[in-house]
Design a protein around this motif. Structure first.
Motif, short mmCIF file in Angstrom:
data_model
loop_
_atom_site.label_atom_id
_atom_site.label_comp_id
_atom_site.label_asym_id
_atom_site.label_seq_id
_atom_site.Cartn_x
_atom_site.Cartn_y
_atom_site.Cartn_z
N PRO A 202 -9.05 27.75 -29.17
CA PRO A 202 -8.40 27.33 -30.51
C PRO A 202 -7.18 27.10 -30.29
O PRO A 202 -6.49 26.71 -30.87
CB PRO A 202 -8.11 28.44 -31.38
N GLU A 203 -6.69 27.24 -29.40
CA GLU A 203 -4.78 27.12 -28.83
C GLU A 203 -5.23 25.78 -27.59
O GLU A 203 -4.75 25.52 -26.48
CB GLU A 203 -4.47 28.28 -27.54
N ALA A 204 -6.69 25.20 -27.07
CA ALA A 204 -6.55 24.45 -25.98
C ALA A 204 -6.15 22.68 -26.69
O ALA A 204 -4.98 23.01 -25.88
CB ALA A 204 -7.81 24.53 -25.59
N GLY A 205 -6.58 22.53 -27.13
CA GLY A 205 -6.21 20.96 -27.36
C GLY A 205 -6.42 20.31 -29.07
O GLY A 205 -6.62 20.77 -29.84
N ASN A 206 -6.37 18.95 -28.70
CA ASN A 206 -7.04 18.29 -29.97
C ASN A 206 -8.30 17.51 -29.32
O ASN A 206 -8.13 16.55 -30.41
CB ASN A 206 -5.73 17.20 -30.15
N LEU A 207 -8.89 17.61 -28.53
CA LEU A 207 -10.31 17.09 -28.59
C LEU A 207 -11.26 17.55 -27.73
O LEU A 207 -10.76 18.57 -26.47
CB LEU A 207 -10.41 15.43 -27.77
N VAL A 208 -12.14 18.43 -28.10
CA VAL A 208 -13.23 18.66 -26.85
C VAL A 208 -14.62 18.13 -26.99
O VAL A 208 -15.07 17.75 -27.88
CB VAL A 208 -13.67 20.21 -27.86
N VAL A 209 -15.53 18.43 -26.91
CA VAL A 209 -16.26 17.72 -25.97
C VAL A 209 -17.85 18.42 -25.47
O VAL A 209 -17.73 19.58 -24.81
CB VAL A 209 -16.02 16.59 -24.84
N ARG A 210 -18.49 18.59 -26.51
CA ARG A 210 -19.41 20.04 -26.51
C ARG A 210 -21.00 19.04 -25.67
O ARG A 210 -21.30 18.01 -26.68
CB ARG A 210 -20.05 20.62 -27.35
N ALA A 211 -21.90 18.76 -25.04
CA ALA A 211 -23.01 18.77 -23.74
C ALA A 211 -24.06 18.95 -23.74
O ALA A 211 -23.59 21.07 -23.56
CB ALA A 211 -23.31 17.24 -23.06
N LYS A 212 -25.06 19.46 -23.88
CA LYS A 212 -26.62 20.58 -24.55
C LYS A 212 -27.60 18.89 -23.40
O LYS A 212 -27.67 18.02 -24.39
CB LYS A 212 -26.97 20.89 -25.08
N ASN A 213 -28.26 19.85 -22.04
CA ASN A 213 -29.22 18.76 -21.52
C ASN A 213 -29.25 17.41 -21.53
O ASN A 213 -30.03 16.73 -21.90
CB ASN A 213 -30.34 19.07 -23.05
N MET A 214 -27.81 17.44 -21.16
CA MET A 214 -27.46 15.88 -20.01
C MET A 214 -26.20 15.50 -19.66
O MET A 214 -25.26 16.30 -19.43
CB MET A 214 -27.83 14.66 -22.45
N SER A 215 -26.91 13.93 -18.67
CA SER A 215 -25.37 14.31 -18.30
C SER A 215 -24.86 13.07 -18.73
O SER A 215 -25.35 11.77 -19.17
CB SER A 215 -26.02 13.73 -16.50
N ILE A 216 -23.35 13.10 -18.97
CA ILE A 216 -22.68 11.46 -19.63
C ILE A 216 -21.59 11.83 -18.56
O ILE A 216 -21.09 12.98 -17.95
CB ILE A 216 -21.79 12.53 -20.93
N THR A 217 -20.51 10.08 -19.08
CA THR A 217 -19.66 10.71 -18.11
C THR A 217 -18.32 9.64 -19.39
O THR A 217 -18.71 8.95 -19.99
CB THR A 217 -19.72 9.19 -17.10
#
Length: 219
Positions: A202-217
């Motif tokens: 909630p205090e971190a910033g303006n974009l959150v990325v969430r990934a599950k069971n994968m590899s992304i770049t």
């Protein structure tokens, strides 16, 4: 006596009445250093060659996240390069998920008093690989699903725009590789049987990325 004629006044340039200033462009690729993000597990994230790579294929029961440490603009276009490198194949494909959340403070402030908005979302599932769902936290498909295959292993140039409208709603635009995939209005309706989910940071910033069971770049 000579008189100098004043130049005719220049007509003002037309602006979008829903967003006169235009969205601020956030170049995510230029912010891909560990000090610009808050994240879950150091061993999951790699920061190499100006890119951020999630390897989230080792624990099927955990969502790995990273939140950008940057003051949110009022209206924003997030630009970044996205590649899905690999997905886990021996799990339910609905558990292979990729989510981008633009912070709730970016737009739609008129809906924040009751907690009904915490962020605006792009969601991808391997179970429906040719679609991206657009909505907000807890209402992932409130704006519908649109054609785009992120699971093809190729890098894609993403532009994710979130901005206020005059009437207190939120305009969301998704552009992929220069083509507009979606241009929608998120109206903020709340269902009593589906409470809104809070953001991870909630205090971190303006974009959150969430990934599950994968590899992304990204980058």
């Amino acid at each position: 006596t000579t008189t100098t004629q004043k130049p005719a006044p220049t007509a003002p340039k037309p602006t979008d009445p829903t967003n006169p200033a235009g969205p601020e462009v956030v170049d995510v690729n230029a912010l891909l250093k560990a000090e610009n993000w808050e994240f879950d597990e150091e061993e999951v994230l790699k920061w190499e060659d100006g890119k951020m790579t999630f390897d989230c294929s080792s624990d099927p029961d955990y969502n790995y996240m990273a939140g950008m440490l940057k003051k949110p603009p009022l209206n924003a276009t997030y630009k970044f390069t996205l590649t899905v490198n690999q997905v886990v194949e021996d799990v339910d494909p609905w558990d292979v998920e990729l989510l981008f959340i633009a912070r709730g403070s970016v737009a739609g402030s008129s809906w924040n008093d009751d907690g009904s908005r915490t962020g605006y979302t792009l969601t991808y599932w391997a179970a429906d690989p040719n679609k991206v769902s657009i909505g907000r936290c807890g209402y992932d498909s409130s704006c519908g699903s649109f054609e785009f295959n992120v699971f093809d292993g190729q890098p894609h140039e993403i532009e994710f725009t979130v901005m206020d409208t005059e009437d207190g709603k939120v305009k969301i635009i998704l552009k992929v590789d220069g083509t507009v995939v979606a241009d929608v209005i998120e109206e903020g309706a709340v269902r009593e049987d589906k409470p809104t989910r809070p953001l991870k940071y909630p205090e971190a910033g303006n974009l959150v990325v969430r990934a599950k069971n994968m590899s992304i770049t990204i980058g």
